[in-house]
Scaffold this motif. Structure first.
Motif, PDB file in Angstrom:
ATOM      1  N   TRP A 267      25.350 -18.902 -22.858  1.00 31.16           N
ATOM      2  CA  TRP A 267      26.299 -19.442 -23.842  1.00 31.16           C
ATOM      3  C   TRP A 267      26.137 -18.769 -25.199  1.00 31.16           C
ATOM      4  O   TRP A 267      27.094 -18.675 -25.969  1.00 31.16           O
ATOM      5  CB  TRP A 267      26.119 -20.957 -23.965  1.00 31.16           C
TER       6      TRP A 267
ATOM      7  N   PHE B  82      31.107 -22.804 -28.104  1.00 28.26           N
ATOM      8  CA  PHE B  82      30.004 -22.091 -27.464  1.00 28.26           C
ATOM      9  C   PHE B  82      28.650 -22.464 -28.077  1.00 28.26           C
ATOM     10  O   PHE B  82      27.663 -22.670 -27.366  1.00 28.26           O
ATOM     11  CB  PHE B  82      30.226 -20.577 -27.553  1.00 28.26           C
TER      12      PHE B  82
ATOM     13  N   LEU C  20      25.538 -24.387 -26.311  1.00 32.82           N
ATOM     14  CA  LEU C  20      24.218 -23.758 -26.377  1.00 32.82           C
ATOM     15  C   LEU C  20      23.187 -24.744 -26.925  1.00 32.82           C
ATOM     16  O   LEU C  20      22.078 -24.870 -26.393  1.00 32.82           O
ATOM     17  CB  LEU C  20      24.277 -22.513 -27.269  1.00 32.82           C
TER      18      LEU C  20
END
Length: 447
Positions: free
Chosen positions: A103, A119, A123
């Protein structure tokens, strides 16, 4: 520490267990897994001025990015801890702090703020597993007498790595799409550390470093691994833990690392590359603080088992507030003065993990430590960090970052120091209670 506490509150009947084999090597492997989390966060905050220009963002966007990463941890961390009990701590760490790096690679391809936010938030959901699980494992690798030094060594090593990587990351501001290359690099590094965890980490099992449980077989030590709602609620009934939780909400110094570079850029007019220079002394100071905190924890406990650690934790909050006033509210001519003061702020901030993490371990039984650290770090600290990040982002945009830093880094930290006075009364009693419980478990296991 356990022998000292026994000597203070009752007779010591046994010497401490032999150290867990390879405990420092295992700690270094865990440190590598945690390194990437801090590197990714430092990359986004350190390069935010150029990310802001590249994607057309505002100062409030940094607050949203910071808050989203922390708030997702409130939801994700308990799920990771549950998964670690259902399967294994090692497998969860390999996935969440290792393979999850894909990610980070994806974040480097972001074309707009929405993609970057999604993203980085996903993450951060993986990184949320590291703090509670690694903190729990430290309690299983190291006995109470050496936990302060172990925590200090871990966070000190992370700070040292951050102090080196921070300025290097800052130089990516001068490279076309440098922030993208940084995210790609962090993602790949994340995956590599996952492989190292898979190959090298050995889980000692819960209770492996406890004096009363160390010589029992693993099945006996982990017989009380079930955690239900009632046991979670029982954590809030531990007076010392409840006070430490409120103190987390008052920990304004959490704002410093997120907004340090953009503060120097917006308030004092430095360039991004120039402002990023303070990340190295800040990291070095944090390193020195964590190492100092480990020895300070041992010394304070020997000096006064009842008041040593609470007093040291109080002093760290007040010292940070004074240094934060000098380092963020006074305008100096060059970056050198800020570098020095940020270094000293790093020292005052770095002392905290070496004091508060062992305190949480000392007042909670082994099977509840992961849950306790989930609440302490992944929920309360995350909520505080999110609130400070959002508040600083939007209030800073409206009234300027300078008054925000004064309120959060100075005034609130002084309030925190005063509030921790409440910790002096219950802390020693809560430690004694855990020791009595472990004694009872040992007698039941050997009966």
């Amino acid at each position: 520490m356990s022998d000292l506490i026994e000597g203070t509150f009752g007779p010591a009947t046994r010497t401490g267990p032999p150290p867990v084999r390879g405990r420092w090597a295992q700690l270094s492997v865990l440190g590598g897994a945690m390194l990437v989390d801090g590197t990714e966060a430092g990359l986004v905050t350190g390069l935010f001025p150029v990310i802001r220009n590249a994607l057309g963002l505002t100062l409030g966007s940094l607050g949203v990015l910071t808050a989203a990463g922390k708030l997702i941890g409130v939801l994700a961390a308990p799920l990771w801890v549950w998964a670690a009990r259902r399967w294994s701590r090692k497998s969860v760490l390999v996935l969440s702090t290792g393979l999850w790096g894909v990610w980070g690679v994806a974040a480097g391809f972001s074309r707009n703020f929405t993609e970057l936010l999604v993203f980085l938030t996903v993450l951060a959901a993986g990184y949320a597993a590291a703090q509670p699980l690694v903190s729990e494992i430290i309690g299983d690798l190291f006995d109470p007498a050496s936990r302060g030094r172990a925590v200090g060594a871990l966070y000190g090593a992370l700070a040292l790595a951050g102090s080196v990587l921070g300025p290097l990351i800052g130089q990516l501001a001068g490279v076309h799409d440098g922030w993208r290359w940084g995210l790609w690099g962090v993602g790949v590094l994340n995956i590599l550390f996952g492989v190292v965890l898979l190959l090298c980490f050995r889980d000692p099992g819960r209770g492996a470093a406890e004096r009363q449980l160390a010589d029992l077989d693993r099945a006996a030590r982990e017989s009380r691994t079930k955690v239900d709602l009632a046991t979670v609620v029982s954590l809030f009934k531990i007076p010392s833990f409840a006070i430490l939780l409120v103190s987390r909400l008052l920990s304004g110094h959490l704002l410093l690392s997120s907004f340090a570079v953009v503060y120097l850029v917006d308030v004092f007019g430095f360039t991004t590359q120039r402002a990023a220079v303070v990340l190295m002394p800040l990291g070095i100071g944090y390193l020195l603080g964590t190492l100092l905190g480990g020895f300070l924890a041992d010394w304070a406990t020997r000096r006064s088992p009842r008041h040593g650690l609470p007093g040291a934790l109080q002093g760290a909050q007040v010292a940070f507030a004074v240094l934060a006033f000098l380092g963020t509210q006074v305008h100096y001519r060059g970056i050198g003065a800020y570098a020095l003061l940020f270094c000293l702020m790093g020292v005052a901030q770095g002392v905290n993990p070496s004091l508060n993490r062992p305190m949480v371990m000392a007042v909670t039984p082994p099977e509840l430590r992961a849950t306790a650290f989930t609440i302490y770090v992944s929920v309360f600290e995350a909520l505080a960090w999110a609130a400070f990040g959002l508040g600083a982002g939007f209030l800073g945009q409206a009234v300027g970052l300078r008054p925000v830093f004064l309120a959060v880094l100075v005034v609130l930290m002084l309030v925190n120091g005063a509030f921790l006075t409440l910790l002096h009364l219950p802390y020693a009693k809560d430690v004694q209670r855990v020791q009595r419980e472990l004694d009872l478990r040992r007698r039941a296991a050997l009966a």
